[in-house]
Design a protein around this motif. Structure first.
Motif: not given
Length: 438
Positions: A317-318, A379-389, A411-416
């Motif tokens: 989970l991220s 993978a969470a960073r890629i998803a967030a970056d795509r939304i931002a793009a 964008v900042g990301v952390a895996e739980v």
């Protein structure tokens, strides 16, 4: 690349699925093979695998599918069966059946969709529990019962026409679009549950349509299927970048390809029903009134529930945090109040761009957060970056006699981590914004 296996292959030998396993391993979908159903159950106990590929020739394969799903409960386990023997199995027991092993790239695309669908179904139950615990039960997610609507885009060809006829025989309402222009006209005029794009001699029109759909927030999640003339024409990197949900070759039986398209369309319609049910909670007082996203308090409560669900299901989970960047254009828009006017639209775009299983929240006026189940940090960073793009491609009104402005995100990301509280993981994701900037 992770060294842990992702896919369990259950087969008596490698005659049927050996080349498929090699191809999936090369694509990063590492496989582990069991030669018996007892061995398969033990492997599922040892590893939190994402899906199963089952050789239908195996003795008691149908009963084995039931046993494997029971073993991993409450985690949902997608099952892809290869072999004609599965055609008479209990309806709903498996997710998809193929008469022959698909190309590895096709299998990877299909497995990705099956896994995301399973995770989305898990998330529905968690969200229902979160809202019920706060006295606002969600409406039941009921899918549209009208015939499935499928766009068939491409020049007339006997294979493509045969596939269209097979879809009609499955009860689908098929709309033909001979050119990309007419395809986009139809896509903007009416809702579709899936789009089938004919590869023909030149893939450019199909690739253009798929790329355009991925740049549009309303069309972003409609599954696009590429229908090729043969099985040896696949450029994996290009197809992944274009966002196809499945790829089928013309030498695949039309009924089987139609079955796969219908399954994708049903899943898409189910996702829309889930989204509608969640949108029904916008007036409950639990969500942000301007955007309909989760509030900070609701997000923290739900994140704790998701984390516990991830632990029980042995899934990662991220969390991602997106903060509006203070660019010169944004600073000016903020001073004039135009950023505040744009933020509800931005929040609505975030809600449309996330996957069905993801949860989006508005933490403050210009900070958004995402919870991404079954997703590792990279993978969470890629998803967030795509939304931002995608949002960065939209121009917002800046007032009379002023050029429109665009919004960029940090964008900042952390895996739980095990035992980590929602507050701590949000703090780590926020701190990651600062580290990324440095």
């Amino acid at each position: 690349m992770s060294s842990d296996p992702r896919i369990l292959v259950v087969a008596p030998d490698d005659d049927l699925v050996g080349p498929l396993c090699q191809g999936l391993d090369a694509l990063g979908w590492r496989t582990v093979t069991a030669r018996s159903l007892a061995g398969a159950v033990q492997v599922l106990i040892d590893w939190p695998l994402e899906a199963v590929i089952l050789d239908a020739r195996l003795d008691e394969a149908e009963e084995g599918a039931r046993a494997m799903r029971h073993t991993v409960s409450p985690r949902r386990l997608p099952v892809l069966v290869i072999g004609a023997e599965a055609s008479n199995w209990e309806p709903g027991l498996i997710d998809i059946a193929m008469s022959a092993p698909p190309h590895a790239a096709q299998a990877a695309l299909r497995l990705e969709h099956l896994v995301r669908t399973a995770i989305a179904e898990e998330e529905v139950g968690l969200r229902e529990a979160t809202f019920a615990s706060r006295g606002e039960p969600l409406a039941t997610a009921v899918a549209d019962s009208a015939p499935l609507r499928v766009l068939a885009a491409g020049k007339p060809d006997r294979h493509f026409i045969a596939l269209s006829n097979a879809l009609v025989a499955h009860g689908c309402d098929v709309v033909a679009a001979p050119t990309p222009y007419t395809a986009f006209d139809y896509l903007h005029e009416r809702p579709f549950d899936a789009a089938v794009l004919w590869g023909a001699e030149d893939h450019a029109p199909a690739l253009s349509i798929a790329s355009g759909m991925k740049r549009n927030t309303r069309l972003y999640h409609i599954p696009a299927v590429l229908y090729l003339r043969g099985s040896g024409e696949i450029n994996l990197a290009e197809l992944y970048n274009r966002g196809f949900a499945d790829v089928a070759a013309a030498d695949t039986p039309e009924d089987e390809t139609a079955d796969r398209i219908v399954a994708l369309a049903h899943a898409h319609r189910r996702h829309l029903a889930i989204r509608r049910a969640l949108e029904g909670a916008r007036g409950s007082g639990l969500t942000d009134p301007a955007t309909g996203l989760f509030t900070r308090e609701l997000f923290a409560s739900h994140l704790a529930r998701i984390a516990e669900g991830a632990r029980l299901r042995r899934r990662p989970l991220s969390v991602a945090v997106l903060r509006v960047s203070d660019t010169e254009a944004v600073v000016e828009a903020r001073q004039g109040g135009w950023l505040d006017r744009a933020l509800p639209q931005i929040g609505a775009m975030v809600s449309r761009l996330i996957r069905t299983e993801d949860t989006a929240a508005r933490l403050s006026s210009d900070i958004f957060a995402l919870a991404l189940p079954a997703t590792r940090g990279p993978a969470a960073r890629i998803a967030a970056d795509r939304i931002a793009a995608v949002i960065g491609c939209t121009a917002f009104d800046a007032g009379p006699d002023r050029a429109p402005f665009v919004v960029e995100f940090e964008v900042g990301v952390a895996e739980v981590m095990p035992g980590e509280s929602p507050a701590v993981v949000l703090e780590r994701a926020s701190a990651d914004i600062g580290s990324a900037r440095r």
